[in-house]
Structures are given as structure tokens and as C-alpha cells.
Design an enzyme around this catalytic site. Structure first.
Site, mmCIF file in Angstrom:
data_model
loop_
_atom_site.group_PDB
_atom_site.id
_atom_site.type_symbol
_atom_site.label_atom_id
_atom_site.label_comp_id
_atom_site.label_asym_id
_atom_site.label_seq_id
_atom_site.Cartn_x
_atom_site.Cartn_y
_atom_site.Cartn_z
ATOM 1 N N ASP A 131 15.841 -13.734 24.197
ATOM 2 C CA ASP A 131 17.061 -13.216 23.585
ATOM 3 C C ASP A 131 17.707 -14.335 22.778
ATOM 4 O OD1 ASP A 131 19.571 -12.147 23.009
ATOM 5 O OD2 ASP A 131 19.853 -11.288 25.006
ATOM 6 N N VAL A 132 17.908 -14.126 21.478
ATOM 7 C CA VAL A 132 18.514 -15.174 20.647
ATOM 8 C C VAL A 132 19.945 -15.485 21.068
ATOM 9 C CG1 VAL A 132 17.065 -14.759 18.622
ATOM 10 C CG2 VAL A 132 19.217 -13.488 18.874
ATOM 11 N N LYS A 181 27.157 -10.500 9.396
ATOM 12 C CA LYS A 181 26.364 -10.576 8.177
ATOM 13 C C LYS A 181 27.085 -11.384 7.089
ATOM 14 C CE LYS A 181 22.763 -8.283 9.572
ATOM 15 N NZ LYS A 181 21.505 -9.012 9.834
ATOM 16 N N ASN A 196 15.767 -13.671 11.770
ATOM 17 C CA ASN A 196 15.729 -12.259 11.396
ATOM 18 C C ASN A 196 16.312 -11.319 12.444
ATOM 19 O OD1 ASN A 196 14.354 -9.717 10.096
ATOM 20 N ND2 ASN A 196 13.521 -9.832 12.178
ATOM 21 N N ASP A 198 11.101 -12.076 20.542
ATOM 22 C CA ASP A 198 11.838 -10.814 20.482
ATOM 23 C C ASP A 198 12.377 -10.515 21.872
ATOM 24 O OD1 ASP A 198 11.707 -8.284 18.243
ATOM 25 O OD2 ASP A 198 12.361 -7.772 20.267
ATOM 26 N N ILE A 199 13.509 -9.840 21.939
ATOM 27 C CA ILE A 199 14.123 -9.504 23.219
ATOM 28 C C ILE A 199 13.314 -8.465 23.987
ATOM 29 C CG2 ILE A 199 15.643 -7.783 22.159
ATOM 30 C CD1 ILE A 199 17.789 -8.566 24.198
ATOM 31 N N TYR A 202 29.070 -6.161 13.138
ATOM 32 C CA TYR A 202 27.941 -6.216 12.211
ATOM 33 C C TYR A 202 28.365 -6.821 10.879
ATOM 34 C CZ TYR A 202 23.914 -4.654 9.455
ATOM 35 O OH TYR A 202 22.813 -4.618 8.634
ATOM 36 N N VAL A 210 16.627 -0.432 4.814
ATOM 37 C CA VAL A 210 15.191 -0.675 4.878
ATOM 38 C C VAL A 210 14.558 0.356 5.808
ATOM 39 C CG1 VAL A 210 13.397 -2.362 5.398
ATOM 40 C CG2 VAL A 210 15.604 -3.138 4.515
#
Length: 274
Positions: free
Chosen positions: A75-76, A176, A102, A37-38, A172, A205
Site C-alpha cells: 500500500d503506497v 491531483k 501511478n 499494488d495494494i 481526489y 481513460v
């Protein structure tokens, strides 16, 4: 015997929200977890992002569930960070056979009006997914025992929805949708290796990405958003829970789904069935 005994899952965006839920649920079913995770703020994101304390809580919850976990801050958007997290997991567990791409952000309010928000969204949720696949897939092929890759998309990855045409919102939506194209490409290429690739498409969510004070204030100031039928689920539930997505991911990761690949799986309370 648990459904995921012997499996090792690499999960991005693991510090809280859906990622934490996925780590805990997969661990409950017997999987070992490699998480990254970042744990830092991206300026175009309007809500507070996860912290190192959040990541530590994920570790605690996975271990409480009886699981084993290795985590890395990274960071991805940086392929070297993804590689470093993957290598740390290999050093501990020896292989990866389950991937959950994810990590995500939602830069859709005022901060998302700057051009950089487009790049942040696309770099995190499309390029970041590509980095994750490129780092993990070669080892899965070499191991020769198949595997499962699940990419988190969104209801917004199957139809056009959004609050605005701000760069962050556009990025975004583009990301997606884009991961569906990646999934279809990789699922065809990897089928001969018995590596399955699918996307999962949640409606809203109940996580800090949506359930936060900043977004709540926006909705209060713009009641038309909350009352717009375009944002409502046909099933009478405002938000679903992270575990609802995690349960679907457990199935996709399990041998029960051994012939399911190339699928866009909605977990959306009927949102896309309109």
C-alpha cells in the site's frame, strides 16, 4: 536497440489499468519492471479494486512481452510497504532510474461521502506519491546517472472538475493538484542531478476505474453528467486508452526527453484546451 534498454522502472498501482499498461509498454521497449499494488479493497472506493490475480496477469503480460518483472503487494499509504517493494526490486535488478508514481483511486460516488474518503484519496494519491519519491530518489542521486520520474495526475489536476463536493471528490481534486506542486519542487531540486520530474494529465481513460458497472449505473441514473459539455472532450472520443498514456510515459522515460522536466503534460483529447 530498444528505447528503454538498460532502464529499470519502479511502478505503483501496477496490477491493472494504466499501471499494467505502463509496465507492459515499458517492458516492450526494454525496461525491467519493479511493480507494487495494494491488491485489496479500500472501503470508500465504489468499484472493485485490483486483486492478486490481476497482479499475476500483469506479470504474465510483461513476461510475454519479453520483459523482466518483480512485484510486491503493498500500500503506497505505508512508506514501509513502498520501501519493501523498492528493496525487492534492487535485490533483483540493482538500481532504479525510472519512476512512475501511478497508484490512484476514485472515491467519488456514495461511499465517498464519508470523511474517511478524503483521507483515502489524499493518502493514496498525494502522500503515496511523496512516499514513492522519498524512497526512490536517494538511490537515483547516489547512482549519479540521472533518471526520469513521472507522476500520474489528471485533467482534474489542471482545472476544477468533479461530480460533487463529497469528501472523496474533494480529496481526489486536491491530490491531483497537489502532485503538481510536488513535481515542481522536486524537478527544481533534482535538476542538478539530471533527474527529470514531470506530471501527466489524462482525461477519462478506458480502465476499470471508469469503465465499470457501478459508474455506468450512476451515469444512467444521472444523464445530465454524460450530456454535460464540462465532461466532454473537444476531440470526439469519450475515453482514451491506457496505452495512450503509456506511450507518453515511454517518451518521458527515454533519452529523447532528456531535457524535459517540470512539465505538466496533458494527454487529454483537448480537455484542458477550452
Amino acid at each position: 536497440m530498444k528505447r528503454l534498454d538498460g532502464k529499470v522502472a519502479f511502478i505503483t498501482g501496477v496490477a491493472r489499468g494504466q499501471g499494467r499498461s505502463h509496465a507492459v509498454r515499458l517492458a516492450e521497449e526494454g525496461a525491467a519492471i519493479i511493480g507494487m499494488d495494494i491488491c485489496a479493497q479500500i472501503p470508500s472506493v465504489f468499484y472493485p479494486m485490483a486483486t492478486e490475480d490481476d497482479l499475476a496477469e500483469t506479470v504474465r503480460l510483461v513476461e510475454k512481452a519479453g520483459g523482466r518483472i518483480v512485484t510486491t503487494i503493498g500500500d503506497v499509504r505505508d512508506r514501509d510497504d513502498v520501501q519493501r517493494a523498492y528493496d525487492a526490486g534492487l535485490a533483483e535488478f540493482g538500481y532504479v532510474d525510472t519512476v512512475v508514481a501511478n497508484a490512484g483511486i476514485m472515491p467519488v460516488l456514495d461511499q465517498g461521502s464519508e470523511p474517511q474518503a478524503w483521507h483515502d484519496a489524499v493518502d493514496t494519491m498525494l502522500t503515496g506519491v511523496w512516499h514513492t519519491l522519498e524512497v526512490t530518489v536517494p538511490g537515483m542521486i547516489e547512482r549519479g546517472e540521472g533518471g526520469s520520474i513521472a507522476i500520474t495526475s489528471s485533467a482534474a489536476g489542471l482545472r476544477s472538475i468533479g461530480l460533487s463536493t463529497f469528501p472523496g471528490q474533494a480529496g481526489y481534486s486536491a491530490a491531483k493538484h497537489g502532485v503538481v506542486g510536488l513535481m515542481r519542487l522536486y524537478s527544481k531540486q533534482l535538476a542538478k542531478h539530471f533527474i527529470r520530474v514531470n506530471t501527466i494529465h489524462p482525461t477519462g481513460v478506458n480502465t476499470p476505474m471508469v469503465a465499470n458497472a457501478e459508474y455506468g449505473a450512476f451515469v444512467d441514473a444521472n444523464p445530465d453528467v454524460a450530456n454535460d459539455d464540462a465532461y466532454k472532450n473537444p476531440m470526439p472520443v469519450e475515453l482514451i486508452e491506457a496505452v495512450d498514456i503509456s506511450n507518453a510515459l515511454v517518451f518521458l522515460a527515454s533519452d529523447e526527453a532528456r531535457y524535459i522536466t517540470g512539465v505538466t503534460l496533458p494527454v487529454d483529447a483537448g480537455y484542458n484546451n477550452r
